[in-house]
Design a protein around this motif. Sequence first.
Motif, PDB file in Angstrom:
ATOM      1  N   GLU A   1      -5.540   0.790 -10.696  1.00  0.00           N
ATOM      2  CA  GLU A   1      -4.893  -0.440 -10.215  1.00  0.00           C
ATOM      3  C   GLU A   1      -4.896  -0.503  -8.689  1.00  0.00           C
ATOM      4  O   GLU A   1      -5.095  -1.577  -8.096  1.00  0.00           O
ATOM      5  N   LEU A   2      -4.708   0.652  -8.038  1.00  0.00           N
ATOM      6  CA  LEU A   2      -4.692   0.690  -6.581  1.00  0.00           C
ATOM      7  C   LEU A   2      -6.058   0.310  -6.013  1.00  0.00           C
ATOM      8  O   LEU A   2      -6.147  -0.451  -5.036  1.00  0.00           O
ATOM      9  N   ARG A   3      -7.116   0.813  -6.619  1.00  0.00           N
ATOM     10  CA  ARG A   3      -8.444   0.470  -6.104  1.00  0.00           C
ATOM     11  C   ARG A   3      -8.706  -1.032  -6.230  1.00  0.00           C
ATOM     12  O   ARG A   3      -9.211  -1.664  -5.289  1.00  0.00           O
ATOM     13  N   ALA A   4      -8.373  -1.589  -7.393  1.00  0.00           N
ATOM     14  CA  ALA A   4      -8.586  -3.030  -7.581  1.00  0.00           C
ATOM     15  C   ALA A   4      -7.779  -3.829  -6.559  1.00  0.00           C
ATOM     16  O   ALA A   4      -8.272  -4.824  -5.993  1.00  0.00           O
ATOM     17  N   TRP A   5      -6.543  -3.413  -6.329  1.00  0.00           N
ATOM     18  CA  TRP A   5      -5.703  -4.133  -5.357  1.00  0.00           C
ATOM     19  C   TRP A   5      -6.280  -4.001  -3.948  1.00  0.00           C
ATOM     20  O   TRP A   5      -6.283  -4.974  -3.178  1.00  0.00           O
ATOM     21  N   LEU A   6      -6.753  -2.800  -3.564  1.00  0.00           N
ATOM     22  CA  LEU A   6      -7.334  -2.603  -2.231  1.00  0.00           C
ATOM     23  C   LEU A   6      -8.551  -3.498  -2.028  1.00  0.00           C
ATOM     24  O   LEU A   6      -8.732  -4.093  -0.954  1.00  0.00           O
ATOM     25  N   GLU A   7      -9.413  -3.582  -3.027  1.00  0.00           N
ATOM     26  CA  GLU A   7     -10.607  -4.424  -2.900  1.00  0.00           C
ATOM     27  C   GLU A   7     -10.234  -5.896  -2.754  1.00  0.00           C
ATOM     28  O   GLU A   7     -10.845  -6.630  -1.962  1.00  0.00           O
ATOM     29  N   THR A   8      -9.214  -6.334  -3.488  1.00  0.00           N
ATOM     30  CA  THR A   8      -8.757  -7.728  -3.372  1.00  0.00           C
ATOM     31  C   THR A   8      -8.150  -7.992  -1.996  1.00  0.00           C
ATOM     32  O   THR A   8      -8.420  -9.018  -1.356  1.00  0.00           O
TER      33      THR A   8
ATOM     34  N   ALA B   1       0.837  -1.208   0.000  1.00  0.00           N
ATOM     35  CA  ALA B   1       0.000   0.000   0.000  1.00  0.00           C
ATOM     36  C   ALA B   1       0.870   1.256   0.000  1.00  0.00           C
ATOM     37  O   ALA B   1       0.621   2.202  -0.763  1.00  0.00           O
ATOM     38  N   LEU B   2       1.892   1.270   0.849  1.00  0.00           N
ATOM     39  CA  LEU B   2       2.775   2.443   0.925  1.00  0.00           C
ATOM     40  C   LEU B   2       3.539   2.637  -0.380  1.00  0.00           C
ATOM     41  O   LEU B   2       3.736   3.779  -0.829  1.00  0.00           O
ATOM     42  N   ASN B   3       3.968   1.575  -1.003  1.00  0.00           N
ATOM     43  CA  ASN B   3       4.701   1.686  -2.273  1.00  0.00           C
ATOM     44  C   ASN B   3       3.802   2.235  -3.374  1.00  0.00           C
ATOM     45  O   ASN B   3       4.231   3.066  -4.185  1.00  0.00           O
TER      46      ASN B   3
ATOM     47  N   GLY C   1       3.169   5.806  -2.703  1.00  0.00           N
ATOM     48  CA  GLY C   1       4.410   6.525  -2.969  1.00  0.00           C
ATOM     49  C   GLY C   1       4.615   6.805  -4.448  1.00  0.00           C
ATOM     50  O   GLY C   1       5.157   7.857  -4.826  1.00  0.00           O
ATOM     51  N   ALA C   2       4.172   5.896  -5.311  1.00  0.00           N
ATOM     52  CA  ALA C   2       4.299   6.114  -6.757  1.00  0.00           C
ATOM     53  C   ALA C   2       3.464   7.311  -7.207  1.00  0.00           C
ATOM     54  O   ALA C   2       3.862   8.063  -8.111  1.00  0.00           O
ATOM     55  N   LEU C   3       2.316   7.522  -6.572  1.00  0.00           N
ATOM     56  CA  LEU C   3       1.484   8.693  -6.887  1.00  0.00           C
ATOM     57  C   LEU C   3       2.203   9.982  -6.488  1.00  0.00           C
ATOM     58  O   LEU C   3       2.157  10.990  -7.214  1.00  0.00           O
ATOM     59  N   TYR C   4       2.879   9.954  -5.350  1.00  0.00           N
ATOM     60  CA  TYR C   4       3.599  11.143  -4.886  1.00  0.00           C
ATOM     61  C   TYR C   4       4.817  11.433  -5.762  1.00  0.00           C
ATOM     62  O   TYR C   4       5.207  12.597  -5.918  1.00  0.00           O
ATOM     63  N   THR C   5       5.423  10.396  -6.320  1.00  0.00           N
ATOM     64  CA  THR C   5       6.560  10.608  -7.226  1.00  0.00           C
ATOM     65  C   THR C   5       6.135  11.440  -8.437  1.00  0.00           C
ATOM     66  O   THR C   5       6.856  12.346  -8.874  1.00  0.00           O
ATOM     67  N   ILE C   6       4.963  11.144  -8.955  1.00  0.00           N
ATOM     68  CA  ILE C   6       4.435  11.931 -10.081  1.00  0.00           C
ATOM     69  C   ILE C   6       4.227  13.382  -9.656  1.00  0.00           C
ATOM     70  O   ILE C   6       4.566  14.322 -10.395  1.00  0.00           O
ATOM     71  N   GLU C   7       3.694  13.588  -8.467  1.00  0.00           N
ATOM     72  CA  GLU C   7       3.435  14.958  -7.989  1.00  0.00           C
ATOM     73  C   GLU C   7       4.729  15.752  -7.814  1.00  0.00           C
ATOM     74  O   GLU C   7       4.770  16.954  -8.091  1.00  0.00           O
ATOM     75  N   ASP C   8       5.785  15.073  -7.376  1.00  0.00           N
ATOM     76  CA  ASP C   8       7.076  15.761  -7.228  1.00  0.00           C
ATOM     77  C   ASP C   8       7.571  16.293  -8.578  1.00  0.00           C
ATOM     78  O   ASP C   8       8.167  17.368  -8.653  1.00  0.00           O
ATOM     79  N   GLU C   9       7.300  15.560  -9.631  1.00  0.00           N
ATOM     80  CA  GLU C   9       7.783  15.946 -10.959  1.00  0.00           C
ATOM     81  C   GLU C   9       7.009  17.120 -11.545  1.00  0.00           C
ATOM     82  O   GLU C   9       7.552  17.878 -12.348  1.00  0.00           O
TER      83      GLU C   9
END
Length: 509
Positions: free
Chosen positions: A384-391, A348-350, A353-361
Amino acid sequence: MEAELELQRAELELQRTALSEQFAELHSRSERIEHLKLMVAKLRHVIFGAKSEKILVQLGQLELQLEEEESALAEVAAELERIAPTPEPKPRTERKPLPEHLPREVMTYAPDADCCSECGGELRQFGEDISEQLEYVPDSFRVIRHVRPKFSCRGCDLIVEAPAPSRPIERGLAGPGLLAHILMSKFGDHLPLYRQSEIYARQQVEISRSTMAGWVGAASELLSPLVDALRRHVLAGQKLHADDTPLPVLAPGNGKTRTGRLWTYVRDDRPAGVEIPPAVWFAYSEDRRGEHPRQHLSSFEGTLQADAYAGFQHLYRNGLTEAACWAHARRKFHEIHIVHASPTTTEALNRIGALYTIEDEIRGKPTDRRLSVRQARARPLLAELRAWLETAQARLSAKSATAGAIRYALSRWHALIRYADDGLLEIDNSAAERALRAVALGRKNFLFVGSDAGGRSAAAMYSLIGSAKLNGLNPERYLNTVLAKIADQPISRIADLLPWNLQAPSPTS
């Protein structure tokens, strides 16, 4: 004619009622101040013989409550003087002369003309008016001696003298630099007035707590139009960051505290490449009921970025757009991860974190650029994150803490992903959380405020200090500049004193 007279009678009755209420408040506060002074004196007598830790804490609480009551009294008195000025000047109390050891800076004010304005005759000096003002420059005091030579015309005996320079507080002893230092020390560095008094005494300058409390109250009244202008600027934005924090308030009479609330509203669109000046407005309330943000934001139209506080839901149902905070969602996973890391919390943190990497750019890029990047890169990751959270949720016990963190994110999903469809919005509410850090530090230092009036004063000063910082200004020098100008500033041009419109003086000025 009769209707006009009736209208005038009604207006007069309203003014009488308002004045009566103001006088009643003055009387009530005066009584409370005398009671607090008596309690402080008794406690000082007790600790003279025995240094009790409990008594020292109680004494500190009473000192803080007393200074805020005296500040509030001075603020009400200043407002009353503005509404209904007394026809005769108040009798001046005997004032101690300023310490002789302090350096003097003499400022001489000569008349504009060197000849008589009545007959054109030659002027001759026959005396001068001298007044002194206690001023503070970084780490030291000095006395400013204002000298106004008096001239009389040789032809017609007309007396000519330069007008007296205005002061932040009429007939007040404190210069703008000293007032700014006291305000910054109290609200920026969280140093109560009675402690400031002890510090100044070590420099052989005696300024009582009650004197400084009067200055703080008068300065609060003087600065209130500027805080109103700041509030209007903040609420005029298209997007606001909002948050709140508890603020312990001393309950009168029993020495215990109750919980007030400090709300912060931040306008800062610089991460989206918008050049409109950032600002923060704080508001105080006695509790956390949802009616307070509804009142604060009654004129705001746009998107509110905030946490999941239920009191905001009414605002969303009545026109405001909700944008949630990924920092809150991430924090719930992080708090579990630091205690008991698991593959689920790590993943979840990773992913977040990928979303925040985009924001930094894309931070600081124009809104259209931010939107296109988010649509192309963040949108697929969010899906993809939502699907993973539901699973992951289906595999976990509903009672587990990790499942609770997942439920929080999924329950607010539409508000959490709204930033991906608007280049002006942020991924989180960090702007508001940063604004509240100063309050958190204050709670560590002074633990509480002395009264509701103290909470409102703190909110106003946090607004000015926080906005100065957001605009890259030294807040004490900014307050110094404002206090030197505001007494002469027309109310129609009060916005000229907002941080982004005003150049603060240099450190050596």
